[in-house]
Scaffold this active site. Sequence first.
Site, PDB file in Angstrom:
ATOM      1  N   SER A   1       0.855  -1.193   0.000  1.00 32.83           N
ATOM      2  CA  SER A   1       0.000   0.000   0.000  1.00 32.83           C
ATOM      3  C   SER A   1       0.885   1.234   0.000  1.00 32.83           C
ATOM      4  O   SER A   1       1.668   1.438   0.934  1.00 32.83           O
ATOM      5  CB  SER A   1      -0.880   0.025   1.245  1.00 32.83           C
ATOM      6  OG  SER A   1      -1.358   1.338   1.443  1.00 32.83           O
TER       7      SER A   1
ATOM      8  N   HIS B   1      -1.203  -1.443  -4.154  1.00 34.45           N
ATOM      9  CA  HIS B   1      -2.478  -1.137  -3.504  1.00 34.45           C
ATOM     10  C   HIS B   1      -2.567   0.382  -3.345  1.00 34.45           C
ATOM     11  O   HIS B   1      -1.690   1.015  -2.754  1.00 34.45           O
ATOM     12  CB  HIS B   1      -2.531  -1.854  -2.155  1.00 34.45           C
ATOM     13  CG  HIS B   1      -3.841  -1.730  -1.459  1.00 34.45           C
ATOM     14  ND1 HIS B   1      -4.946  -2.487  -1.790  1.00 34.45           N
ATOM     15  CD2 HIS B   1      -4.237  -0.929  -0.436  1.00 34.45           C
ATOM     16  CE1 HIS B   1      -5.958  -2.184  -0.999  1.00 34.45           C
ATOM     17  NE2 HIS B   1      -5.555  -1.221  -0.172  1.00 34.45           N
TER      18      HIS B   1
ATOM     19  N   ASP C   1      -4.718   3.437  -2.023  1.00 34.11           N
ATOM     20  CA  ASP C   1      -5.778   3.766  -1.066  1.00 34.11           C
ATOM     21  C   ASP C   1      -6.338   5.160  -1.318  1.00 34.11           C
ATOM     22  O   ASP C   1      -5.637   6.161  -1.167  1.00 34.11           O
ATOM     23  CB  ASP C   1      -5.211   3.699   0.361  1.00 34.11           C
ATOM     24  CG  ASP C   1      -5.022   2.279   0.842  1.00 34.11           C
ATOM     25  OD1 ASP C   1      -5.982   1.484   0.735  1.00 34.11           O
ATOM     26  OD2 ASP C   1      -3.918   1.958   1.327  1.00 34.11           O
TER      27      ASP C   1
ATOM     28  N   MET D   1      -8.963   7.956  -0.173  1.00 34.86           N
ATOM     29  CA  MET D   1      -9.777   8.392   0.978  1.00 34.86           C
ATOM     30  C   MET D   1     -10.293   9.801   0.737  1.00 34.86           C
ATOM     31  O   MET D   1      -9.586  10.640   0.177  1.00 34.86           O
ATOM     32  CB  MET D   1      -8.924   8.371   2.243  1.00 34.86           C
ATOM     33  CG  MET D   1      -8.275   7.021   2.515  1.00 34.86           C
ATOM     34  SD  MET D   1      -7.439   7.032   4.094  1.00 34.86           S
ATOM     35  CE  MET D   1      -6.604   5.451   4.038  1.00 34.86           C
TER      36      MET D   1
ATOM     37  N   HIS E   1      -8.370   0.852  -4.011  1.00 34.29           N
ATOM     38  CA  HIS E   1      -9.272   0.639  -2.880  1.00 34.29           C
ATOM     39  C   HIS E   1      -9.974   1.956  -2.598  1.00 34.29           C
ATOM     40  O   HIS E   1      -9.383   2.886  -2.059  1.00 34.29           O
ATOM     41  CB  HIS E   1      -8.430   0.157  -1.675  1.00 34.29           C
ATOM     42  CG  HIS E   1      -9.193   0.045  -0.395  1.00 34.29           C
ATOM     43  ND1 HIS E   1      -8.575  -0.187   0.814  1.00 34.29           N
ATOM     44  CD2 HIS E   1     -10.527   0.106  -0.123  1.00 34.29           C
ATOM     45  CE1 HIS E   1      -9.490  -0.251   1.770  1.00 34.29           C
ATOM     46  NE2 HIS E   1     -10.689  -0.063   1.228  1.00 34.29           N
TER      47      HIS E   1
ATOM     48  N   MET F   1     -12.159   4.256  -0.653  1.00 30.08           N
ATOM     49  CA  MET F   1     -12.799   4.535   0.638  1.00 30.08           C
ATOM     50  C   MET F   1     -13.459   5.888   0.484  1.00 30.08           C
ATOM     51  O   MET F   1     -12.943   6.918   0.951  1.00 30.08           O
ATOM     52  CB  MET F   1     -11.738   4.541   1.748  1.00 30.08           C
ATOM     53  CG  MET F   1     -11.238   3.144   2.089  1.00 30.08           C
ATOM     54  SD  MET F   1      -9.695   3.140   3.010  1.00 30.08           S
ATOM     55  CE  MET F   1      -8.529   3.205   1.652  1.00 30.08           C
TER      56      MET F   1
ATOM     57  N   MET G   1     -11.063  -5.918   5.472  1.00 36.59           N
ATOM     58  CA  MET G   1     -10.239  -5.011   6.273  1.00 36.59           C
ATOM     59  C   MET G   1      -9.955  -5.655   7.629  1.00 36.59           C
ATOM     60  O   MET G   1     -10.876  -6.124   8.300  1.00 36.59           O
ATOM     61  CB  MET G   1     -10.983  -3.685   6.518  1.00 36.59           C
ATOM     62  CG  MET G   1     -11.293  -2.853   5.290  1.00 36.59           C
ATOM     63  SD  MET G   1      -9.843  -2.278   4.417  1.00 36.59           S
ATOM     64  CE  MET G   1      -8.954  -1.368   5.683  1.00 36.59           C
TER      65      MET G   1
ATOM     66  N   GLY H   1      -8.861   4.138   7.058  1.00 34.93           N
ATOM     67  CA  GLY H   1      -8.560   5.558   7.265  1.00 34.93           C
ATOM     68  C   GLY H   1      -7.077   5.851   7.454  1.00 34.93           C
ATOM     69  O   GLY H   1      -6.616   6.921   7.080  1.00 34.93           O
TER      70      GLY H   1
ATOM     71  N   GLY I   1      -2.861   4.137   7.693  1.00 34.64           N
ATOM     72  CA  GLY I   1      -1.888   3.051   7.670  1.00 34.64           C
ATOM     73  C   GLY I   1      -1.293   2.883   9.065  1.00 34.64           C
ATOM     74  O   GLY I   1      -1.503   3.705   9.961  1.00 34.64           O
ATOM     75  N   GLY I   2      -0.566   1.794   9.247  1.00 35.29           N
ATOM     76  CA  GLY I   2       0.193   1.610  10.475  1.00 35.29           C
ATOM     77  C   GLY I   2      -0.617   1.211  11.693  1.00 35.29           C
ATOM     78  O   GLY I   2      -0.135   1.321  12.822  1.00 35.29           O
TER      79      GLY I   2
ATOM     80  N   ASP J   1      -6.370  -6.579   4.335  1.00 38.97           N
ATOM     81  CA  ASP J   1      -5.769  -5.241   4.337  1.00 38.97           C
ATOM     82  C   ASP J   1      -5.769  -4.655   5.744  1.00 38.97           C
ATOM     83  O   ASP J   1      -6.832  -4.400   6.305  1.00 38.97           O
ATOM     84  CB  ASP J   1      -6.604  -4.351   3.389  1.00 38.97           C
ATOM     85  CG  ASP J   1      -6.055  -2.947   3.246  1.00 38.97           C
ATOM     86  OD1 ASP J   1      -4.962  -2.672   3.756  1.00 38.97           O
ATOM     87  OD2 ASP J   1      -6.745  -2.125   2.599  1.00 38.97           O
ATOM     88  N   GLY J   2      -4.579  -4.450   6.284  1.00 36.45           N
ATOM     89  CA  GLY J   2      -4.450  -3.740   7.549  1.00 36.45           C
ATOM     90  C   GLY J   2      -3.642  -4.507   8.580  1.00 36.45           C
ATOM     91  O   GLY J   2      -4.025  -5.602   8.998  1.00 36.45           O
ATOM     92  N   GLY J   3      -2.491  -3.969   8.924  1.00 37.49           N
ATOM     93  CA  GLY J   3      -1.688  -4.571   9.991  1.00 37.49           C
ATOM     94  C   GLY J   3      -1.049  -5.898   9.623  1.00 37.49           C
ATOM     95  O   GLY J   3      -0.661  -6.668  10.507  1.00 37.49           O
TER      96      GLY J   3
ATOM     97  N   GLY K   1       1.399  -2.196   3.969  1.00 40.61           N
ATOM     98  CA  GLY K   1       1.812  -0.799   3.806  1.00 40.61           C
ATOM     99  C   GLY K   1       3.030  -0.513   4.639  1.00 40.61           C
ATOM    100  O   GLY K   1       4.170  -0.518   4.159  1.00 40.61           O
ATOM    101  N   SER K   2       2.803  -0.267   5.936  1.00 32.34           N
ATOM    102  CA  SER K   2       3.923   0.084   6.806  1.00 32.34           C
ATOM    103  C   SER K   2       4.956  -1.041   6.878  1.00 32.34           C
ATOM    104  O   SER K   2       6.157  -0.770   6.986  1.00 32.34           O
ATOM    105  CB  SER K   2       3.413   0.451   8.206  1.00 32.34           C
ATOM    106  OG  SER K   2       2.488  -0.501   8.675  1.00 32.34           O
TER     107      SER K   2
HETATM  108  C1  DX5 Z   1      -6.268   1.561   5.598  1.00 26.66           C
HETATM  109  C2  DX5 Z   1      -5.785   1.182   4.206  1.00 26.66           C
HETATM  110  C3  DX5 Z   1      -4.694   0.175   4.202  1.00 26.66           C
HETATM  111  C4  DX5 Z   1      -3.446   0.582   4.907  1.00 26.66           C
HETATM  112  C5  DX5 Z   1      -2.589  -0.603   5.157  1.00 26.66           C
HETATM  113  O1  DX5 Z   1      -7.421   2.314   5.482  1.00 26.66           O
HETATM  114  O2  DX5 Z   1      -6.847   0.659   3.430  1.00 26.66           O
HETATM  115  O3  DX5 Z   1      -4.406  -0.219   2.867  1.00 26.66           O
HETATM  116  O4  DX5 Z   1      -2.727   1.524   4.231  1.00 26.66           O
HETATM  117  O5  DX5 Z   1      -1.474  -0.184   5.858  1.00 26.66           O
HETATM  118  P1  DX5 Z   1      -0.749  -1.085   6.921  1.00 26.66           P
HETATM  119  O6  DX5 Z   1      -0.258  -2.296   6.189  1.00 26.66           O
HETATM  120  O7  DX5 Z   1       0.307  -0.214   7.453  1.00 26.66           O
HETATM  121  O8  DX5 Z   1      -1.802  -1.452   7.963  1.00 26.66           O
HETATM  122 ZN    ZN Z   2      -6.445  -0.355   1.498  1.00 25.85          ZN
END
Ligand code: DX5
Ligand code: ZN
Length: 232
Positions: free
Chosen positions: A10, A35, A37, A39, A68, A70, A139, A144, A146-147, A181-183, A203-204
């Site tokens: 991401s 990916h 994102d 928003m 993605h 959002m 999710m 909203g 990352g990280g 997606d996420g963490g 992402g992170s």
């Molecule tokens: C959150 C995003 C994710 C996010 C993932 O709203 O949709 O794609 O960036 O980041 P990490 O991998 O750091 O959780």
């Molecule tokens: Zn995402």
Amino acid sequence: MTRAFRIAPSILSADFARLGEEVRAVEAAGADMIHFDVMDNHYVPNLTIGPLVCEALRPHLQIPIDVHLMLSPVDRIVGDFAKAGANLITFHPEASDHIDRTLQLIRDCGCRAGLVFNPATPLFYLDHVMDKLDMVLLMSVNPGYGGQKFIPATLPKIRAVRSRIDAHVAAGGQPIWLEVDGGVKVDNIAEVARAGADTFVAGSAVFSAADPDGGYRGVFEKLRGALAASGV
Ligand code: DX5
Ligand code: ZN
């Protein structure tokens, strides 16, 4: 049978001042797709990037761009992302007034289509549209930012969607990717794979782990090593 795995960094956690270099570096390191994102400060409390950035990045990449969304409303921006070079477009069902129509619109624009579920969004939105899906995105954090930390209650939900997809395919339906997606990190990606995911947003985990030369080969080796050792 060994499942095919895809890793999708991401760019939310990339260095936005060097985005072209960053996407080239993760592609060179072995990313399967990017990916992206989106928003809107309305559906989610953050504001990121739109079709102009997607279009600017497209010439820097060979791999697919996984958009993605959002945001709300969904339909009026779909064509702009398709023109900007998106390959997959996913949206949150509660952000669209007509889910079936939005899925069809995405496919009519030449992209692959998917639905995204927040940790507490019920899966009944899948009930009548399985034949129109190329991907389900679950999710594992609230959207909203990352990280954030992976929410473990997502694991049974991943297993539930894996069962639904397997039953759909066994009944002659088209393949559907299952993205999480996420963490997602080196230390939990195997568990997410064992629950049933085949596509992993990171992402992170990726962008905070640059090699000394600015590349990202090391973290991809670790992620792929954990997947290979997952037993899936
Ligand atoms: C959150 C995003 C994710 C996010 C993932 O709203 O949709 O794609 O960036 O980041 P990490 O991998 O750091 O959780
Ligand atoms: Zn995402």
